[in-house]
Design an enzyme around this catalytic site. Structure first.
Site, PDB file in Angstrom:
ATOM      1  N   ILE A  24      14.823   3.732   7.908  1.00  0.00           N
ATOM      2  CA  ILE A  24      13.670   3.810   7.117  1.00  0.00           C
ATOM      3  C   ILE A  24      12.393   4.700   7.216  1.00  0.00           C
ATOM      4  O   ILE A  24      11.990   5.601   6.775  1.00  0.00           O
ATOM      5  CB  ILE A  24      13.368   2.604   6.383  1.00  0.00           C
ATOM      6  CG1 ILE A  24      14.486   1.884   5.396  1.00  0.00           C
ATOM      7  CG2 ILE A  24      11.934   2.825   5.313  1.00  0.00           C
ATOM      8  CD1 ILE A  24      14.136   0.555   4.941  1.00  0.00           C
TER       9      ILE A  24
ATOM     10  N   ASP B 133       6.873   1.333  18.055  1.00  0.00           N
ATOM     11  CA  ASP B 133       8.364   0.724  18.025  1.00  0.00           C
ATOM     12  C   ASP B 133       8.707   0.665  19.359  1.00  0.00           C
ATOM     13  O   ASP B 133       9.002   1.936  20.037  1.00  0.00           O
ATOM     14  CB  ASP B 133       9.203   1.552  17.036  1.00  0.00           C
ATOM     15  CG  ASP B 133      10.693   0.888  17.228  1.00  0.00           C
ATOM     16  OD1 ASP B 133      10.640   0.047  17.901  1.00  0.00           O
ATOM     17  OD2 ASP B 133      11.090   0.930  15.763  1.00  0.00           O
TER      18      ASP B 133
ATOM     19  N   ALA C  91       8.684  -4.620   3.978  1.00  0.00           N
ATOM     20  CA  ALA C  91       9.415  -5.422   4.907  1.00  0.00           C
ATOM     21  C   ALA C  91       9.941  -6.739   4.663  1.00  0.00           C
ATOM     22  O   ALA C  91      10.660  -7.147   3.925  1.00  0.00           O
ATOM     23  CB  ALA C  91       8.917  -5.221   6.658  1.00  0.00           C
ATOM     24  N   ARG C  92       8.836  -7.605   5.106  1.00  0.00           N
ATOM     25  CA  ARG C  92       8.924  -9.095   4.725  1.00  0.00           C
ATOM     26  C   ARG C  92       7.428  -9.525   4.472  1.00  0.00           C
ATOM     27  O   ARG C  92       6.557  -9.184   5.456  1.00  0.00           O
ATOM     28  CB  ARG C  92       9.569  -9.890   5.936  1.00  0.00           C
ATOM     29  CG  ARG C  92      11.143  -9.760   5.854  1.00  0.00           C
ATOM     30  CD  ARG C  92      11.730 -10.372   4.246  1.00  0.00           C
ATOM     31  NE  ARG C  92      13.035 -10.371   4.301  1.00  0.00           N
ATOM     32  CZ  ARG C  92      13.729  -9.403   3.614  1.00  0.00           C
ATOM     33  NH1 ARG C  92      13.185  -8.164   3.241  1.00  0.00           N
ATOM     34  NH2 ARG C  92      15.194  -9.398   3.637  1.00  0.00           N
TER      35      ARG C  92
ATOM     36  N   ASP D 267       4.835  -5.271  -1.595  1.00  0.00           N
ATOM     37  CA  ASP D 267       6.138  -5.386  -2.529  1.00  0.00           C
ATOM     38  C   ASP D 267       7.055  -6.711  -2.057  1.00  0.00           C
ATOM     39  O   ASP D 267       7.732  -7.039  -2.856  1.00  0.00           O
ATOM     40  CB  ASP D 267       7.244  -4.117  -2.216  1.00  0.00           C
ATOM     41  CG  ASP D 267       8.437  -4.302  -3.056  1.00  0.00           C
ATOM     42  OD1 ASP D 267       8.424  -4.423  -4.189  1.00  0.00           O
ATOM     43  OD2 ASP D 267       9.828  -4.169  -2.512  1.00  0.00           O
TER      44      ASP D 267
ATOM     45  N   GLU E  12       7.827 -15.890  -2.607  1.00  0.00           N
ATOM     46  CA  GLU E  12       8.365 -15.434  -3.805  1.00  0.00           C
ATOM     47  C   GLU E  12       9.291 -16.133  -4.843  1.00  0.00           C
ATOM     48  O   GLU E  12      10.290 -16.777  -4.451  1.00  0.00           O
ATOM     49  CB  GLU E  12       9.101 -13.973  -3.301  1.00  0.00           C
ATOM     50  CG  GLU E  12       8.425 -13.186  -2.497  1.00  0.00           C
ATOM     51  CD  GLU E  12       9.210 -11.906  -1.902  1.00  0.00           C
ATOM     52  OE1 GLU E  12      10.524 -11.973  -2.259  1.00  0.00           O
ATOM     53  OE2 GLU E  12       8.595 -11.128  -1.476  1.00  0.00           O
TER      54      GLU E  12
ATOM     55  N   HIS F 204       9.405  -7.438  -5.266  1.00  0.00           N
ATOM     56  CA  HIS F 204      10.491  -7.029  -4.199  1.00  0.00           C
ATOM     57  C   HIS F 204      11.536  -5.959  -4.684  1.00  0.00           C
ATOM     58  O   HIS F 204      12.782  -6.399  -4.661  1.00  0.00           O
ATOM     59  CB  HIS F 204      10.966  -8.427  -3.765  1.00  0.00           C
ATOM     60  CG  HIS F 204      11.550  -8.446  -2.655  1.00  0.00           C
ATOM     61  ND1 HIS F 204      11.709  -9.455  -1.805  1.00  0.00           N
ATOM     62  CD2 HIS F 204      12.515  -7.507  -1.773  1.00  0.00           C
ATOM     63  CE1 HIS F 204      12.381  -9.178  -0.568  1.00  0.00           C
ATOM     64  NE2 HIS F 204      12.743  -7.978  -0.716  1.00  0.00           N
TER      65      HIS F 204
END
Length: 327
Positions: free
Chosen positions: A150, A169, A232-233, A257, A262, A280
């Site tokens: 992504i 990263d 992501a989370r 998002d 949730e 989400h």
């Protein structure tokens, strides 16, 4: 051969599974007390992110050979237990990457050129050109925390808009494609990325190491005009610290998002004007869900046939090289 699908799946995937075995499909099974009964006779279980695939559930499925994940996040699956029990896990590798990349771009464009707000303002009788004279993406810096599939697709799109792209990263080598061919500047630390980015976009899995990685100290390092985007989370971001940081003016805003809980219930984020919340949906487009369902169905069938799947999660850690930085 019984295949249990415990959450929503597109019809195209269900039809493909039905060509191979007996499909038990109930999009609400994940919340039903009958789930364990169905799993006991199943050789394959297909899930999204609601159900928790625990060691106990895996133990109940004595015939289970494969778990199919309609997505790429793995924090709801006990991968160590799956490996110990010889159950393979396959994911929808890269099937929704385009959708997430486009969501992030939509978020940046919406933030910097709020056309809907301008339209609503005009319709109420105003003509506030100065109020809606904002900025450009051109020349701004997009900071990617995680540079997997992504993140790489985002970098390609950002470069086309004339943006500068930085990334953090530790799993990306200097001669991998993003830094070598796309000109992505790799930051030696997360702190360096946060200090320089106008938009910070998160693309990493939720693990013990990444839980609340973006905390108050992280917000304190960001530009006061910077915008955080999380697809992501939710657990990667300390939401209480985010509210505090916003109220103290440490960053410009956030587009989230995903949330730690949730759906959220009474979150203080509801009252923050500089926070945009979506349910989400970053990876959910008609096209991506078709791809996800097709791919997972095919890969589950491959495993049941005793064939090799290109989408299987390898290693007890549950994070392959293809998944480390992009989720």
């Amino acid at each position: 051969m019984k295949i249990v699908v415990s959450e929503w799946m597109e019809e195209v995937g269900l039809r493909r599974l039905a060509e191979y075995g007996q499909v038990m499909y109930d999009p609400d099974l994940w919340r039903s007390r009958y789930l364990w009964n169905e799993v006991r006779e199943a050789e394959a279980l297909i899930v999204r992110n609601q159900i928790q695939v625990t060691d106990e559930l895996l133990g109940a499925g004595e015939r289970l050979r494969v778990i199919g994940r309609l997505g790429v996040g793995l924090d709801n699956i006990d991968l160590e237990a799956a490996g110990r029990r010889g159950v393979q896990v396959v994911v929808a590798r890269n099937a929704n990457a385009i959708s997430v990349a486009e969501y992030v771009f939509s978020a940046m464009l919406h933030w910097i050129r709020p056309l809907l707000e301008a339209s609503e303002d005009v319709k109420t009788g105003h003509w506030n050109r100065r109020r809606f004279t904002t900025g450009e993406l051109y020349g701004k810096t997009l900071g990617l925390v995680g540079l997997g599939e992504i993140g790489t697709r985002l970098a390609i799109r950002a470069k086309c808009f004339g943006m500068q792209v930085t990334a953090y990263d530790p799993y990306v080598a200097p001669f991998d494609m993003p830094p070598a061919d796309l000109g992505v500047s790799m930051c030696p630390s997360l702190e360096d990325l946060l200090a320089s980015a106008d938009f910070v976009s998160l693309h990493l899995p939720l693990t013990r190491e990444t839980y609340h990685m973006i905390n108050y100290d992280a917000f304190a390092r960001m530009k006061p005009t910077a915008v955080l985007i999380n697809t992501a989370r939710g657990g990667v971001v300390d939401e209480e610290a985010l509210v505090t940081a916003l109220r103290q003016g440490l960053l410009g805003g956030a587009v989230l998002d995903v949330l730690e809980h949730e759906p959220p219930d009474g979150s203080p984020l509801f009252h923050e004007e500089r926070v945009i919340l979506t349910p989400h949906i970053a990876g959910l487009t008609e096209e991506s869900q078709d791809r996800v369902s097709r791919l997972v169905a095919e890969e589950v069938i491959r495993v049941l046939r005793g064939e090799r799947s290109n989408c299987v999660v390898r290693g007890i850690s549950g994070v392959s090289n293809d998944q480390r930085g992009s989720r």
